[in-house]
Scaffold this motif. Structure first.
Motif, PDB file in Angstrom:
ATOM      1  N   UNK A 153       0.803  -1.220   0.000  1.00  0.00           N
ATOM      2  CA  UNK A 153       0.000   0.000   0.000  1.00  0.00           C
ATOM      3  C   UNK A 153       0.839   1.275   0.000  1.00  0.00           C
ATOM      4  N   UNK A 154       2.141   1.130   0.213  1.00  0.00           N
ATOM      5  CA  UNK A 154       2.987   2.308   0.390  1.00  0.00           C
ATOM      6  C   UNK A 154       3.066   3.154  -0.879  1.00  0.00           C
ATOM      7  N   UNK A 155       3.384   2.534  -2.009  1.00  0.00           N
ATOM      8  CA  UNK A 155       3.531   3.296  -3.250  1.00  0.00           C
ATOM      9  C   UNK A 155       2.215   3.975  -3.667  1.00  0.00           C
ATOM     10  N   UNK A 156       1.077   3.270  -3.656  1.00  0.00           N
ATOM     11  CA  UNK A 156      -0.181   3.970  -3.979  1.00  0.00           C
ATOM     12  C   UNK A 156      -0.458   5.141  -3.051  1.00  0.00           C
ATOM     13  N   UNK A 157      -0.120   5.015  -1.778  1.00  0.00           N
ATOM     14  CA  UNK A 157      -0.338   6.106  -0.831  1.00  0.00           C
ATOM     15  C   UNK A 157       0.564   7.298  -1.156  1.00  0.00           C
ATOM     16  N   UNK A 158       1.791   7.036  -1.553  1.00  0.00           N
ATOM     17  CA  UNK A 158       2.716   8.108  -1.912  1.00  0.00           C
ATOM     18  C   UNK A 158       2.248   8.835  -3.172  1.00  0.00           C
ATOM     19  N   UNK A 159       1.827   8.068  -4.156  1.00  0.00           N
ATOM     20  CA  UNK A 159       1.316   8.650  -5.398  1.00  0.00           C
ATOM     21  C   UNK A 159       0.116   9.548  -5.115  1.00  0.00           C
ATOM     22  N   UNK A 160      -0.803   9.078  -4.305  1.00  0.00           N
ATOM     23  CA  UNK A 160      -2.000   9.850  -3.982  1.00  0.00           C
ATOM     24  C   UNK A 160      -1.639  11.135  -3.243  1.00  0.00           C
ATOM     25  N   UNK A 161      -0.729  11.029  -2.294  1.00  0.00           N
ATOM     26  CA  UNK A 161      -0.349  12.207  -1.514  1.00  0.00           C
ATOM     27  C   UNK A 161       0.294  13.266  -2.395  1.00  0.00           C
ATOM     28  N   UNK A 162       1.116  12.849  -3.341  1.00  0.00           N
ATOM     29  CA  UNK A 162       1.746  13.822  -4.235  1.00  0.00           C
ATOM     30  C   UNK A 162       0.695  14.549  -5.058  1.00  0.00           C
ATOM     31  N   UNK A 163      -0.281  13.825  -5.541  1.00  0.00           N
ATOM     32  CA  UNK A 163      -1.335  14.431  -6.359  1.00  0.00           C
ATOM     33  C   UNK A 163      -2.321  15.247  -5.531  1.00  0.00           C
ATOM     34  N   UNK A 164      -2.461  14.911  -4.264  1.00  0.00           N
ATOM     35  CA  UNK A 164      -3.433  15.599  -3.407  1.00  0.00           C
ATOM     36  C   UNK A 164      -2.906  16.901  -2.814  1.00  0.00           C
ATOM     37  N   UNK A 165      -1.600  17.147  -2.896  1.00  0.00           N
ATOM     38  CA  UNK A 165      -1.021  18.320  -2.246  1.00  0.00           C
ATOM     39  C   UNK A 165      -0.333  19.250  -3.251  1.00  0.00           C
ATOM     40  N   UNK A 166      -0.984  19.476  -4.363  1.00  0.00           N
ATOM     41  CA  UNK A 166      -0.402  20.283  -5.435  1.00  0.00           C
ATOM     42  C   UNK A 166      -0.216  21.741  -5.053  1.00  0.00           C
ATOM     43  N   UNK A 167      -0.957  22.232  -4.087  1.00  0.00           N
ATOM     44  CA  UNK A 167      -0.871  23.651  -3.729  1.00  0.00           C
ATOM     45  C   UNK A 167       0.274  23.950  -2.767  1.00  0.00           C
TER      46      UNK A 167
END
Length: 330
Positions: A153-167
């Motif tokens: 689950x680590x890589x999917x969580x990292x990918x999501x966090x990068x996309x969720x914090x664009x600002x």
């Protein structure tokens, strides 16, 4: 042979990029999760990493302004860092540079490596012998990679966090990605060290200007919490530096603004409060400055002596009467 390679590693000498089998006999362990990333607006590039291994930042993270960033981990071959940056500086894309070095590495199946160039192209490699859970995700402007994780689950969580914090600014965005990795399970062994570097979008003339942020937590019970704290302190000192420049330019109002922002981020730091008081005094606002000075001197009287030395350096421009009021003991 093993002792020879260990000698090379611990003394900082370089072994050949190609090594005789066993190909990883002298390589350090840095099983970990990391991110290489680029801010599409500012062009800044970063590497963030956390591991249950001492001083992970000394091995994994590499970067050069205007060129790119590299994360080299698992059974670390540090040569991927400087050699990858050299290839990208000479015009090769992240993918071409990584492929060239992987093709020459006899220990490649134990490696995990990610490259990102100044155009936002990323490339990653995960060798078949990396310890599970091991995988990566390379995309435009970022790549996340992990090995020896608790779960998948680590890589999917990292990918999501990068996309969720664009600002967020890039450094803070990278920290959020690392925190997401840890929350998803992180390193199966636990946590010990972390690091964050940020380099700029343009090449710099002087090597000491290369890293805009360079933070390492070499050994800590909560390395990501400490890394996040250090980043906040670093941001405060960025405002302090801007305040100092404003003072040099005799722009007291801007200095006050920057010192005030630094104090907001790090209110317990005496130095940030002190230079704000100096700026107030230099702008003729002695009555506002006096209570700040008194609070600081009460905590550490060395700042009183410091204040008596500033007029000679031109850093405190007040009358003798006002100086006496400032340094007068209760």
């Amino acid at each position: 042979m093993k002792n020879f390679f260990l000698f090379l590693f611990f003394t900082g000498m370089s072994a050949p990029f190609f090594s005789q089998n066993p190909a990883i006999s002298g390589d350090a362990f840095a099983h970990t999760y990391s991110i290489v990333a680029r801010d599409s607006i500012t062009g800044e590039m970063a590497v963030g990493v956390q591991s249950h291994w001492f001083s992970v930042g000394s091995l994994v993270s590499w970067g050069k302004s205007g060129v790119g960033v590299v994360a080299t981990q698992s059974f670390v071959n540090p040569a991927y860092g400087p050699r990858g940056l050299e290839l990208m500086e000479n015009g090769k894309s992240a993918s071409a540079a990584l492929n060239e070095l992987v093709s020459k590495d006899e220990g490649k199946e134990y490696r995990q490596v990610a490259f990102l160039d100044n155009k936002g192209n990323s490339a990653a490699f995960t060798g078949e012998n990396c310890v599970e859970s091991a995988m990566h995700h390379a995309a435009e402007n970022f790549s996340v990679q992990a090995n020896m994780m608790l779960n998948d689950n680590v890589i999917p969580a990292m990918k999501k966090a990068f996309n969720d914090h664009k600002t967020l600014p890039l450094a803070e965005r990278v920290v959020e990605v690392l925190k997401a990795a840890e929350a998803a399970g992180g390193d199966i062994r636990g946590k010990q060290s972390a690091a964050l570097i940020v380099v700029g979008p343009e090449k710099v003339e002087n090597s000491w200007e290369d890293k805009k942020i360079d933070l390492r937590v070499d050994d800590h019970a909560q390395p990501l919490e400490e890394l996040e704290r250090l980043l906040k302190v670093a941001r405060a000192y960025e405002f302090m530096n801007k305040g100092d420049v404003a003072m040099e330019e005799e722009n007291v109002e801007d200095a006050l603004l920057y010192y005030g922002k630094a104090e907001e981020l790090f209110p317990a730091n005496l130095e940030m409060r002190y230079w704000k008081a100096i700026a107030l005094a230099n702008s003729g606002r002695i009555e506002e400055a006096l209570p700040v000075f008194r609070e600081i001197f009460a905590e550490d009287d060395n700042w009183r002596e410091m204040t008596t030395r500033l007029p000679a350096s031109g850093l405190l421009n007040v009358s003798k009467e006002d100086l006496n009021r400032i340094v007068k003991k209760p």
